[in-house]
Design a protein around this motif. Structure first.
Motif, PDB file in Angstrom:
ATOM      1  N   MET A   1       0.843  -1.191   0.000  1.00 54.68           N
ATOM      2  CA  MET A   1       0.000   0.000   0.000  1.00 54.68           C
ATOM      3  C   MET A   1       0.884   1.250   0.000  1.00 54.68           C
ATOM      4  O   MET A   1       2.040   1.200   0.393  1.00 54.68           O
ATOM      5  N   LYS A   2       0.323   2.379  -0.414  1.00 56.99           N
ATOM      6  CA  LYS A   2       1.125   3.600  -0.482  1.00 56.99           C
ATOM      7  C   LYS A   2       1.438   4.155   0.902  1.00 56.99           C
ATOM      8  O   LYS A   2       0.889   3.738   1.917  1.00 56.99           O
ATOM      9  N   GLN A   3       2.317   5.117   0.902  1.00 59.64           N
ATOM     10  CA  GLN A   3       2.916   5.630   2.117  1.00 59.64           C
ATOM     11  C   GLN A   3       1.946   6.023   3.228  1.00 59.64           C
ATOM     12  O   GLN A   3       2.198   5.756   4.400  1.00 59.64           O
ATOM     13  N   ASN A   4       0.823   6.651   2.902  1.00 61.44           N
ATOM     14  CA  ASN A   4      -0.039   7.127   3.978  1.00 61.44           C
ATOM     15  C   ASN A   4      -1.094   6.109   4.433  1.00 61.44           C
ATOM     16  O   ASN A   4      -1.958   6.440   5.232  1.00 61.44           O
ATOM     17  N   TYR A   5      -0.998   4.873   3.950  1.00 62.89           N
ATOM     18  CA  TYR A   5      -1.971   3.867   4.397  1.00 62.89           C
ATOM     19  C   TYR A   5      -1.864   3.605   5.890  1.00 62.89           C
ATOM     20  O   TYR A   5      -2.884   3.498   6.585  1.00 62.89           O
ATOM     21  N   ASN A   6      -0.652   3.480   6.387  1.00 61.82           N
ATOM     22  CA  ASN A   6      -0.487   3.220   7.814  1.00 61.82           C
ATOM     23  C   ASN A   6      -1.110   4.321   8.660  1.00 61.82           C
ATOM     24  O   ASN A   6      -1.718   4.060   9.697  1.00 61.82           O
ATOM     25  N   GLN A   7      -0.965   5.561   8.200  1.00 56.65           N
ATOM     26  CA  GLN A   7      -1.550   6.670   8.945  1.00 56.65           C
ATOM     27  C   GLN A   7      -3.081   6.619   8.876  1.00 56.65           C
ATOM     28  O   GLN A   7      -3.765   6.897   9.849  1.00 56.65           O
ATOM     29  N   ALA A   8      -3.599   6.244   7.721  1.00 52.26           N
ATOM     30  CA  ALA A   8      -5.050   6.157   7.551  1.00 52.26           C
ATOM     31  C   ALA A   8      -5.628   5.040   8.425  1.00 52.26           C
ATOM     32  O   ALA A   8      -6.654   5.232   9.095  1.00 52.26           O
ATOM     33  N   ILE A   9      -4.970   3.887   8.431  1.00 53.18           N
ATOM     34  CA  ILE A   9      -5.500   2.770   9.217  1.00 53.18           C
ATOM     35  C   ILE A   9      -5.316   3.028  10.707  1.00 53.18           C
ATOM     36  O   ILE A   9      -6.134   2.610  11.542  1.00 53.18           O
ATOM     37  N   PRO A  79      -4.437  11.790  -2.284  1.00 55.04           N
ATOM     38  CA  PRO A  79      -4.281  11.902  -0.835  1.00 55.04           C
ATOM     39  C   PRO A  79      -5.363  12.773  -0.203  1.00 55.04           C
ATOM     40  O   PRO A  79      -5.726  13.811  -0.735  1.00 55.04           O
ATOM     41  N   GLY A  80      -5.844  12.325   0.935  1.00 49.96           N
ATOM     42  CA  GLY A  80      -6.934  13.030   1.600  1.00 49.96           C
ATOM     43  C   GLY A  80      -8.252  12.352   1.270  1.00 49.96           C
ATOM     44  O   GLY A  80      -8.987  11.926   2.170  1.00 49.96           O
ATOM     45  N   LEU A  81      -8.535  12.210  -0.012  1.00 50.46           N
ATOM     46  CA  LEU A  81      -9.751  11.489  -0.414  1.00 50.46           C
ATOM     47  C   LEU A  81      -9.591   9.999  -0.133  1.00 50.46           C
ATOM     48  O   LEU A  81     -10.589   9.292   0.062  1.00 50.46           O
ATOM     49  N   ASP A  82      -8.359   9.513  -0.121  1.00 51.09           N
ATOM     50  CA  ASP A  82      -8.138   8.100   0.213  1.00 51.09           C
ATOM     51  C   ASP A  82      -8.551   7.833   1.656  1.00 51.09           C
ATOM     52  O   ASP A  82      -9.265   6.878   1.950  1.00 51.09           O
ATOM     53  N   LEU A  83      -8.131   8.716   2.572  1.00 58.10           N
ATOM     54  CA  LEU A  83      -8.529   8.579   3.972  1.00 58.10           C
ATOM     55  C   LEU A  83     -10.041   8.714   4.135  1.00 58.10           C
ATOM     56  O   LEU A  83     -10.676   7.906   4.822  1.00 58.10           O
ATOM     57  N   CYS A  84     -10.618   9.725   3.504  1.00 56.99           N
ATOM     58  CA  CYS A  84     -12.074   9.941   3.602  1.00 56.99           C
ATOM     59  C   CYS A  84     -12.838   8.704   3.169  1.00 56.99           C
ATOM     60  O   CYS A  84     -13.795   8.277   3.834  1.00 56.99           O
ATOM     61  N   ALA A 170      -4.072  16.316   1.750  1.00 62.59           N
ATOM     62  CA  ALA A 170      -4.289  16.860   0.408  1.00 62.59           C
ATOM     63  C   ALA A 170      -3.300  17.981   0.115  1.00 62.59           C
ATOM     64  O   ALA A 170      -2.752  18.079  -0.992  1.00 62.59           O
ATOM     65  N   LEU A 171      -3.053  18.819   1.094  1.00 59.23           N
ATOM     66  CA  LEU A 171      -2.136  19.941   0.899  1.00 59.23           C
ATOM     67  C   LEU A 171      -0.693  19.478   0.758  1.00 59.23           C
ATOM     68  O   LEU A 171       0.106  20.097   0.067  1.00 59.23           O
ATOM     69  N   SER A 172      -0.360  18.385   1.416  1.00 58.45           N
ATOM     70  CA  SER A 172       1.025  17.910   1.363  1.00 58.45           C
ATOM     71  C   SER A 172       1.316  17.102   0.100  1.00 58.45           C
ATOM     72  O   SER A 172       2.476  16.981  -0.304  1.00 58.45           O
ATOM     73  N   ARG A 173       0.271  16.520  -0.496  1.00 60.40           N
ATOM     74  CA  ARG A 173       0.436  15.720  -1.724  1.00 60.40           C
ATOM     75  C   ARG A 173       1.591  14.728  -1.616  1.00 60.40           C
ATOM     76  O   ARG A 173       2.448  14.645  -2.505  1.00 60.40           O
ATOM     77  N   SER A 174       1.626  13.974  -0.524  1.00 61.64           N
ATOM     78  CA  SER A 174       2.616  12.913  -0.318  1.00 61.64           C
ATOM     79  C   SER A 174       4.046  13.420  -0.222  1.00 61.64           C
ATOM     80  O   SER A 174       4.976  12.641  -0.376  1.00 61.64           O
ATOM     81  N   GLN A 175       4.248  14.697   0.028  1.00 59.83           N
ATOM     82  CA  GLN A 175       5.607  15.204   0.109  1.00 59.83           C
ATOM     83  C   GLN A 175       6.207  15.023   1.493  1.00 59.83           C
ATOM     84  O   GLN A 175       7.397  15.153   1.684  1.00 59.83           O
ATOM     85  N   LYS A 176       5.338  14.737   2.497  1.00 57.95           N
ATOM     86  CA  LYS A 176       5.849  14.551   3.841  1.00 57.95           C
ATOM     87  C   LYS A 176       6.365  13.136   4.029  1.00 57.95           C
ATOM     88  O   LYS A 176       5.834  12.193   3.479  1.00 57.95           O
ATOM     89  N   PRO A 177       7.391  12.985   4.855  1.00 57.87           N
ATOM     90  CA  PRO A 177       7.859  11.648   5.192  1.00 57.87           C
ATOM     91  C   PRO A 177       6.762  10.916   5.956  1.00 57.87           C
ATOM     92  O   PRO A 177       5.937  11.536   6.631  1.00 57.87           O
TER      93      PRO A 177
END
Length: 227
Positions: A1-9, A79-84, A170-177
């Motif tokens: 899964m992409k980088q922010n999946y862990n944060q979403a889950i 990003p953002g809509l994936d979490l929503c 959404a604002l970060s567009r996956s640029q954050k670690p």
């Protein structure tokens, strides 16, 4: 899964909490947000309330990955809509989450794959607006449920916190670690549990809404404070 999946889950687990069997919850025995219905469907066909209560978190995580994140095309959503979409799918069912996604994108519902493609065409400003429309639509739905008087406070807290985090994504567009996302997810959830500010609720573009667990609706489920 992409980088922010862990944060979403992680966000989902923060609000789904542990075991509940609230008398007003149509989902019945529920643990980690997995109702006894889903436990029997995806884990043990003869699962009892005791089985649900002792369900390892890893089992719930596997169910979320295979039967929620994958079907909603989490990996290809903006990003953002994936979490929503993931959180709404878990809380209200993936059969509703795509309608809300289409509404947020202001596009016909062509299914998750097509909607994911459309989500990636949005500018940053458009993406933030879509996140807010998504949360507003979900709040509207939750407020209309008969269980709103029981679970509404928790549902509202959950959606407000999700919107705040989703907008940042959404604002970060996956640029954050990934570590920065994880730290921020925890902070947003912690802040929302202390107090829902007027500004946070205004950001949803709607009236306060509910929060809960459950995956099969019309049964928004959970304990009043776990949503």
């Amino acid at each position: 899964m992409k980088q922010n999946y862990n944060q979403a889950i992680d966000f989902v687990f923060q609000y789904e909490g542990g075991y509940t069997n609230h008398p007003s919850d149509p989902g019945g025995p529920t643990n980690w947000g997995i109702t006894i219905h889903d436990a029997r469907k995806y884990w043990k066909s003869n699962a009892t309330a005791a089985d649900v209560k002792s369900m390892p978190k890893s089992v719930a995580a596997d169910i979320y990955h295979k039967h929620y994140a994958t079907p909603v095309h989490f990996d290809t959503l903006a990003p953002g809509l994936d979490l929503c979409t993931l959180d709404a799918g878990v809380n209200s069912g993936i059969g509703r989450a795509d309608d809300w996604l289409a509404s947020a994108l202001q596009k016909p519902n062509t299914g998750y794959a097509g909607l994911a493609t459309e989500s990636n065409k949005l500018t940053e400003t458009e993406l933030v607006a879509a996140v807010k429309r998504y949360c507003a639509r979900r709040l509207q739905f939750l407020k209309g449920l008969r269980t709103w008087p029981t679970f509404g406070k928790g549902w509202g807290r959950r959606v407000a916190a999700k919107e705040a985090l989703a907008v940042r994504m959404a604002l970060s567009r996956s640029q954050k670690p990934a570590d920065a996302f994880k730290e921020e997810a925890g902070r947003v959830v912690a802040d929302s549990n202390k107090k829902i500010t007027t500004d946070a609720l205004k950001g949803s573009g709607a009236v306060v809404a509910p929060g809960g667990t459950g995956a099969v609706l019309p049964t928004e489920t959970s304990t009043p404070d776990s949503m």
